[in-house]
Design an enzyme around this catalytic site. Sequence first.
Site, PDB file in Angstrom:
ATOM      1  N   SER A  97      52.009  -8.948 -42.291  1.00 23.69           N
ATOM      2  CA  SER A  97      50.702  -8.664 -41.677  1.00 23.69           C
ATOM      3  C   SER A  97      49.713  -8.381 -42.802  1.00 23.69           C
ATOM      4  O   SER A  97      50.101  -8.087 -43.936  1.00 23.69           O
ATOM      5  CB  SER A  97      50.846  -7.427 -40.782  1.00 23.69           C
ATOM      6  OG  SER A  97      49.621  -6.741 -40.643  1.00 23.69           O
ATOM      7  N   TYR A 123      52.721   1.296 -39.141  1.00 22.71           N
ATOM      8  CA  TYR A 123      52.794  -0.170 -39.051  1.00 22.71           C
ATOM      9  C   TYR A 123      52.619  -0.783 -40.448  1.00 22.71           C
ATOM     10  O   TYR A 123      53.367  -1.679 -40.854  1.00 22.71           O
ATOM     11  CB  TYR A 123      51.707  -0.652 -38.090  1.00 22.71           C
ATOM     12  CG  TYR A 123      51.678  -2.143 -37.853  1.00 22.71           C
ATOM     13  CD1 TYR A 123      52.711  -2.787 -37.190  1.00 22.71           C
ATOM     14  CD2 TYR A 123      50.589  -2.909 -38.266  1.00 22.71           C
ATOM     15  CE1 TYR A 123      52.671  -4.155 -36.955  1.00 22.71           C
ATOM     16  CE2 TYR A 123      50.528  -4.271 -38.028  1.00 22.71           C
ATOM     17  CZ  TYR A 123      51.574  -4.894 -37.376  1.00 22.71           C
ATOM     18  OH  TYR A 123      51.533  -6.243 -37.140  1.00 22.71           O
TER      19      TYR A 123
HETATM   20  N1  LIG Z   1      48.880  -9.961 -33.019  1.00 18.49           N
HETATM   21  C1  LIG Z   1      48.395  -9.872 -34.243  1.00 18.49           C
HETATM   22  O1  LIG Z   1      47.185  -9.867 -34.499  1.00 18.49           O
HETATM   23  C2  LIG Z   1      49.339  -9.800 -35.400  1.00 18.49           C
HETATM   24  C3  LIG Z   1      48.827  -9.752 -36.690  1.00 18.49           C
HETATM   25  C4  LIG Z   1      49.711  -9.667 -37.749  1.00 18.49           C
HETATM   26  C5  LIG Z   1      51.071  -9.652 -37.515  1.00 18.49           C
HETATM   27  N2  LIG Z   1      51.553  -9.693 -36.249  1.00 18.49           N
HETATM   28  C6  LIG Z   1      52.994  -9.657 -36.077  1.00 18.49           C
HETATM   29  O2  LIG Z   1      53.421 -10.858 -35.438  1.00 18.49           O
HETATM   30  C7  LIG Z   1      54.600 -10.598 -34.701  1.00 18.49           C
HETATM   31  C8  LIG Z   1      54.415 -11.056 -33.266  1.00 18.49           C
HETATM   32  O3  LIG Z   1      53.300 -10.370 -32.714  1.00 18.49           O
HETATM   33  P1  LIG Z   1      52.826 -10.576 -31.215  1.00 18.49           P
HETATM   34  O4  LIG Z   1      51.358 -10.310 -31.192  1.00 18.49           O
HETATM   35  O5  LIG Z   1      53.346 -11.870 -30.698  1.00 18.49           O
HETATM   36  O6  LIG Z   1      53.567  -9.356 -30.505  1.00 18.49           O
HETATM   37  P2  LIG Z   1      53.850  -9.124 -28.960  1.00 18.49           P
HETATM   38  O7  LIG Z   1      53.821  -7.639 -28.759  1.00 18.49           O
HETATM   39  O8  LIG Z   1      52.998  -9.983 -28.115  1.00 18.49           O
HETATM   40  O9  LIG Z   1      55.352  -9.646 -28.809  1.00 18.49           O
HETATM   41  C9  LIG Z   1      56.446  -8.964 -29.314  1.00 18.49           C
HETATM   42  C10 LIG Z   1      57.679  -9.484 -28.554  1.00 18.49           C
HETATM   43  O10 LIG Z   1      58.812  -8.811 -29.110  1.00 18.49           O
HETATM   44  C11 LIG Z   1      59.657  -8.403 -28.043  1.00 18.49           C
HETATM   45  N3  LIG Z   1      60.422  -7.237 -28.472  1.00 18.49           N
HETATM   46  C12 LIG Z   1      59.942  -5.983 -28.712  1.00 18.49           C
HETATM   47  N4  LIG Z   1      60.954  -5.173 -29.062  1.00 18.49           N
HETATM   48  C13 LIG Z   1      62.075  -5.943 -29.066  1.00 18.49           C
HETATM   49  C14 LIG Z   1      63.426  -5.682 -29.360  1.00 18.49           C
HETATM   50  N5  LIG Z   1      63.849  -4.454 -29.719  1.00 18.49           N
HETATM   51  N6  LIG Z   1      64.302  -6.687 -29.291  1.00 18.49           N
HETATM   52  C15 LIG Z   1      63.910  -7.928 -28.913  1.00 18.49           C
HETATM   53  N7  LIG Z   1      62.638  -8.244 -28.611  1.00 18.49           N
HETATM   54  C16 LIG Z   1      61.731  -7.250 -28.694  1.00 18.49           C
HETATM   55  C17 LIG Z   1      58.721  -8.079 -26.888  1.00 18.49           C
HETATM   56  O11 LIG Z   1      59.403  -8.141 -25.644  1.00 18.49           O
HETATM   57  C18 LIG Z   1      57.650  -9.151 -27.052  1.00 18.49           C
HETATM   58  O12 LIG Z   1      57.972 -10.313 -26.307  1.00 18.49           O
HETATM   59  C19 LIG Z   1      54.867  -9.098 -34.835  1.00 18.49           C
HETATM   60  O13 LIG Z   1      55.755  -8.869 -35.897  1.00 18.49           O
HETATM   61  C20 LIG Z   1      53.509  -8.554 -35.181  1.00 18.49           C
HETATM   62  O14 LIG Z   1      53.593  -7.318 -35.858  1.00 18.49           O
HETATM   63  C21 LIG Z   1      50.719  -9.770 -35.171  1.00 18.49           C
END
Ligand SMILES: NC(=O)c1ccc[n+]([C@@H]2O[C@H](COP(=O)([O-])OP(=O)(O)OC[C@H]3O[C@@H](n4cnc5c(N)ncnc54)[C@H](O)[C@@H]3O)[C@@H](O)[C@H]2O)c1
Length: 271
Positions: free
Chosen positions: A153, A166
Amino acid sequence: MLQNLFDISSRVIVITGGCGVLGSEMALYLAGQGATVVVLDRDAVKGAELRNRIKKMGGKSLFLESDVLDKSILEQNRQDILKSYGKIDVLVNAAGGNMPGATIATDQSIFDLDMEAFKKVVDLNLFGSVLPTMVFARAMVDAGTGNIINIASESALRPLTRVAGYGAAKAAVANFTKYMAGELALKFGSGFRVNALAPGFFITDQNRNLLTHPDGSYTDRARSILAHTPFGRFGEAHELLGSLHYLVSDASRFVTGSILVVDGGFDAFSI
Ligand SMILES: NC(=O)c1ccc[n+]([C@@H]2O[C@H](COP(=O)([O-])OP(=O)(O)OC[C@H]3O[C@@H](n4cnc5c(N)ncnc54)[C@H](O)[C@@H]3O)[C@@H](O)[C@H]2O)c1
């Protein structure tokens, strides 16, 4: 004839957190490119929906209920995947995200930090990448080749206000990415690659409250991010897909230990 370096149609790709906003976008795209996509997530309802969407578009996929913090469930997942497809080419560690309790409110300071929430966010983002790596890299090492892509991130590169837990967890993911690139190549050979994507700011469920008011208008934090982003806008989830495709494919054959930043210039920009 020239080889298509981006052909990924023979790959079996496991995506943890594959039902999430970014994870599902990745799963649909990779399946659309002909890859076999195995979605691991704890949300079985969304998993079934996603599998149906992929099936409707003629893609190959499997959904397995999972918990990235439970080694024995992951080992069972590995066994099921190997039984179905005989190999695991790529692991994308996309389960992760910030948690509301781990965010320090604007009227709080470090002295108000909720340690339990801090630990939970580190658990999910760091150990939720370390454990699947241990479990699925085993199958890759047995096969003599493998490719792991972590999701870091912007907060891994520069500390962002309010999201101490985070940021600490994602900085550790970036470090672990480089560590594992060396570990796998030194001990098992040059058939193993470990890289990370570092997405900048994409408005999704996990940061919506920090970036938008209930009426959809931007918060001060969102405006501050945009002022610091040369592109002057937030990213769209689909804008991660080209970089993901590159890391999954042979186009990045000699690339390991890299953090590929996708952020509209945020990290490159000062004033
Ligand atoms: N959204 C953003 O702007 C952004 C920016 C930088 C990085 N990220 C990173 O990208 C990745 C995906 O983000 P996102 O926005 O799709 O997140 P999200 O919250 O939409 O999805 C996360 C998914 O992980 C699953 N999950 C959570 N805990 C779990 C567990 N213990 N075991 C199995 N599955 C589990 C949830 O059910 C969900 O489907 C993450 O690592 C996030 O930190 C996101």
